[in-house]
Design a protein around this motif. Structure first.
Motif, mmCIF file in Angstrom:
data_model
loop_
_atom_site.group_PDB
_atom_site.id
_atom_site.type_symbol
_atom_site.label_atom_id
_atom_site.label_comp_id
_atom_site.label_asym_id
_atom_site.label_seq_id
_atom_site.Cartn_x
_atom_site.Cartn_y
_atom_site.Cartn_z
ATOM 1 N N THR A 149 9.450 4.976 -2.209
ATOM 2 C CA THR A 149 9.354 3.536 -2.440
ATOM 3 C C THR A 149 8.066 3.005 -1.829
ATOM 4 O O THR A 149 7.803 3.208 -0.630
ATOM 5 N N PHE A 150 7.274 2.322 -2.643
ATOM 6 C CA PHE A 150 6.007 1.720 -2.199
ATOM 7 C C PHE A 150 6.129 0.201 -2.323
ATOM 8 O O PHE A 150 6.497 -0.320 -3.384
ATOM 9 N N TYR A 151 5.814 -0.488 -1.239
ATOM 10 C CA TYR A 151 6.043 -1.931 -1.151
ATOM 11 C C TYR A 151 4.774 -2.719 -1.488
ATOM 12 O O TYR A 151 3.658 -2.224 -1.344
ATOM 13 N N ASN A 152 4.985 -3.931 -1.971
ATOM 14 C CA ASN A 152 3.893 -4.887 -2.224
ATOM 15 C C ASN A 152 2.918 -4.422 -3.304
ATOM 16 O O ASN A 152 1.770 -4.867 -3.330
ATOM 17 N N VAL A 153 3.340 -3.538 -4.196
ATOM 18 C CA VAL A 153 2.426 -3.008 -5.208
ATOM 19 C C VAL A 153 2.874 -3.314 -6.632
ATOM 20 O O VAL A 153 2.115 -3.109 -7.587
ATOM 21 N N GLY A 154 4.082 -3.802 -6.822
ATOM 22 C CA GLY A 154 4.585 -4.109 -8.152
ATOM 23 C C GLY A 154 4.296 -5.541 -8.550
ATOM 24 O O GLY A 154 3.596 -6.283 -7.847
ATOM 25 N N PRO A 155 4.805 -5.962 -9.697
ATOM 26 C CA PRO A 155 4.611 -7.352 -10.153
ATOM 27 C C PRO A 155 5.121 -8.343 -9.114
ATOM 28 O O PRO A 155 6.243 -8.230 -8.627
ATOM 29 N N GLY A 156 4.264 -9.309 -8.759
ATOM 30 C CA GLY A 156 4.641 -10.308 -7.778
ATOM 31 C C GLY A 156 4.862 -9.749 -6.388
ATOM 32 O O GLY A 156 5.568 -10.362 -5.579
ATOM 33 N N GLY A 157 4.287 -8.589 -6.094
ATOM 34 C CA GLY A 157 4.452 -7.985 -4.778
ATOM 35 C C GLY A 157 5.756 -7.244 -4.583
ATOM 36 O O GLY A 157 6.144 -6.955 -3.441
ATOM 37 N N SER A 158 6.413 -6.923 -5.679
ATOM 38 C CA SER A 158 7.686 -6.208 -5.588
ATOM 39 C C SER A 158 7.459 -4.726 -5.275
ATOM 40 O O SER A 158 6.367 -4.187 -5.497
ATOM 41 N N PRO A 159 8.474 -4.018 -4.767
ATOM 42 C CA PRO A 159 8.340 -2.578 -4.522
ATOM 43 C C PRO A 159 8.437 -1.773 -5.816
ATOM 44 O O PRO A 159 9.027 -2.227 -6.803
ATOM 45 N N GLU A 160 7.857 -0.593 -5.810
ATOM 46 C CA GLU A 160 7.921 0.317 -6.945
ATOM 47 C C GLU A 160 8.191 1.736 -6.458
ATOM 48 O O GLU A 160 7.819 2.101 -5.338
ATOM 49 N N ILE A 161 8.844 2.508 -7.324
ATOM 50 C CA ILE A 161 9.046 3.932 -7.062
ATOM 51 C C ILE A 161 7.867 4.688 -7.660
ATOM 52 O O ILE A 161 7.609 4.600 -8.860
ATOM 53 N N ARG A 162 7.145 5.430 -6.805
ATOM 54 C CA ARG A 162 5.964 6.177 -7.243
ATOM 55 C C ARG A 162 5.949 7.562 -6.594
ATOM 56 O O ARG A 162 6.669 7.799 -5.614
ATOM 57 N N PRO A 163 5.111 8.467 -7.102
ATOM 58 C CA PRO A 163 4.958 9.759 -6.425
ATOM 59 C C PRO A 163 4.341 9.576 -5.044
ATOM 60 O O PRO A 163 3.426 8.771 -4.859
ATOM 61 N N VAL A 164 4.833 10.321 -4.074
ATOM 62 C CA VAL A 164 4.259 10.268 -2.729
ATOM 63 C C VAL A 164 2.900 10.954 -2.731
ATOM 64 O O VAL A 164 2.523 11.650 -3.681
ATOM 65 N N LEU B 161 -0.926 1.754 5.482
ATOM 66 C CA LEU B 161 -1.094 0.386 5.010
ATOM 67 C C LEU B 161 -1.579 0.348 3.569
ATOM 68 O O LEU B 161 -1.061 -0.412 2.739
ATOM 69 N N TYR B 162 -2.594 1.170 3.258
ATOM 70 C CA TYR B 162 -3.278 1.025 1.977
ATOM 71 C C TYR B 162 -2.379 1.341 0.792
ATOM 72 O O TYR B 162 -2.606 0.830 -0.319
ATOM 73 N N GLU B 163 -1.351 2.147 0.978
ATOM 74 C CA GLU B 163 -0.445 2.480 -0.127
ATOM 75 C C GLU B 163 0.597 1.399 -0.365
ATOM 76 O O GLU B 163 1.353 1.477 -1.337
ATOM 77 N N HIS B 164 0.636 0.395 0.504
ATOM 78 C CA HIS B 164 1.661 -0.648 0.414
ATOM 79 C C HIS B 164 1.020 -2.037 0.384
ATOM 80 O O HIS B 164 1.429 -2.955 1.085
ATOM 81 N N GLY B 165 -0.018 -2.155 -0.427
ATOM 82 C CA GLY B 165 -0.659 -3.444 -0.612
ATOM 83 C C GLY B 165 -1.571 -3.876 0.504
ATOM 84 O O GLY B 165 -2.082 -4.995 0.483
ATOM 85 N N ARG B 166 -1.762 -3.030 1.500
ATOM 86 C CA ARG B 166 -2.648 -3.291 2.644
ATOM 87 C C ARG B 166 -2.213 -4.485 3.492
ATOM 88 O O ARG B 166 -2.980 -4.985 4.316
ATOM 89 N N ASN B 167 -0.976 -4.944 3.300
ATOM 90 C CA ASN B 167 -0.508 -6.093 4.066
ATOM 91 C C ASN B 167 0.426 -5.708 5.205
ATOM 92 O O ASN B 167 0.468 -6.386 6.231
#
Length: 369
Positions: free
Chosen positions: A171-186, A115-121
């Motif tokens: 792909t990490f969700y709910n962490v980009g601008p406006g809650g958009s997904p972002e590609i980040r290191p795992v 949960l915590y890596e994806h905006g905790r939502n």
């Protein structure tokens, strides 16, 4: 003597089927000591080969800070879950009856739910798969002839190559601008490599005891001199922004006994400890790491048919300790003692298959005339 040698062959196959893996968020690489690739190498004659494959699986989900478990993480559905599958292909070659060379190619497939890596939502998954860090090395059995009839010890040196991807992306969700997904290191625990050249010191041994019991032991320490590898963690603390390249270690010991009424079968029972230290022995120890260790009881069973040996070992965790990292210590205050947590597995499954390739006998037909 034949009975002794047969028992040692089976035992060695059990001993070196072990793998150290992450077993959770304590990021022990998919890696084994030099002994793992030796298999039946101590009985190989000059010019003979041993090929082995080792599969391992675990699911980590129990969170610990120090040795204290946080059961509320599971109860509240906030736990991090790692599923890990690994396959090592190992090859060893006997230069002489006492000296050997080894090479090991590991492959890994990992899944991580949090949960915590994806905006905790909401809960989502990240993945990693591919070749991990390869190892090459050599070893030498210290005793020969009559001196080795009751047991032997080998020492080895090895090199860990940074062949695994240490910046695998997901792909990490709910962490980009406006809650958009972002590609980040795992997360560090499912990265395929650590980005550093490692130097391995290894030892292993087996000794004949009364009543057909055998004492075994093996262990290694891997020095990782590189400080950090440049991979971003996206963690809040600036001191943990980049992933560390940590040392790691493992040690195992126990007893093995052949089963007299089932030809080729043997049982073992031992203990093991493996982990990541707070500080490296060589070089700096900056960046983010989850140091800690696992103490396990390790039952095992093996069966040998001809030159093939298969083993099953299931280490069950007794002690899980996520020790305080250097960043935990540095960022603590008298009113706020930081101690990060890590998720650990209850058990680890190892399945090993080893094939000893005997040297061809020259001149076998010379005396037929």
């Amino acid at each position: 003597m034949k009975k002794l040698l047969l028992s040692i062959v089976i035992t060695i196959s059990i001993l070196f089927s072990h793998e150290t893996n992450a077993q959770g968020c304590v990021a022990i690489r998919q890696f084994s000591g030099i002994g793992n690739a030796v298999g039946q190498g101590n009985l190989l004659e000059q010019g003979e080969w041993n090929i082995s494959a080792n599969y391992r699986y675990f699911k980590s989900f129990r969170h610990f800070s120090g040795t204290e478990e946080h059961p509320h993480r599971v109860e509240n559905n906030t736990e991090v879950i790692n599923w890990s599958h690994g396959l090592d292909l190992n090859l060893s070659y006997a230069i002489t009856d006492r000296a050997y060379l080894i090479a090991s190619i590991p492959y890994a497939y990992n899944e991580r739910s949090s949960l915590y890596e994806h905006g905790r939502n909401s809960r989502h998954m990240t993945y990693s798969k591919g070749i991990a860090d390869m190892r090459v090395g050599a070893g030498y059995w210290l005793l020969s002839g009559e001196k080795a009839k009751n047991g032997n010890t080998a020492v080895g040196l090895g090199l860990k190559l940074p062949t695994g991807d240490y910046n695998a992306q997901g792909t990490f969700y709910n962490v980009g601008p406006g809650g958009s997904p972002e590609i980040r290191p795992v997360d560090q625990s499912i990265q395929l490599g650590d980005g550093g050249w490692g130097f391995i010191v290894d030892a292993q041994g087996i000794w004949n005891l009364p009543k057909s019991f055998f004492l075994y032991y093996d262990g290694f320490y891997m020095f990782n001199p590189r400080n950090t590898n440049g991979t971003q963690t996206n963690r809040a603390r600036a001191s943990e922004a980049i992933m560390s390249v940590p040392d790691q270690f493992a040690f195992r010991t126990g007893l093995f006994k052949p089963i007299s009424f089932v030809h080729g079968m043997g049982l073992s029972l031992g203990g093991r400890v493996e982990g990541v230290p707070v500080r490296d022995l060589i070089g700096e120890s900056d960046g983010f790491r989850r140091p800690g260790y696992i103490v396990s009881v390790e039952p095992g069973v093996s069966y040998m048919l001809g030159n093939f040996t298969t083993t099953l070992t299931v280490p069950v965790a007794l002690i899980r300790n996520r020790t305080r990292s250097l960043t935990d210590i540095a960022d603590s205050t008298p009113d706020n003692r930081r101690h990060g947590d890590a998720a650990f597995a209850d058990y680890l499954v190892n399945v090993n298959l080893a094939w000893r390739i005997p040297k061809k006998v020259k001149g076998v037909f010379n005396n037929l005339d």
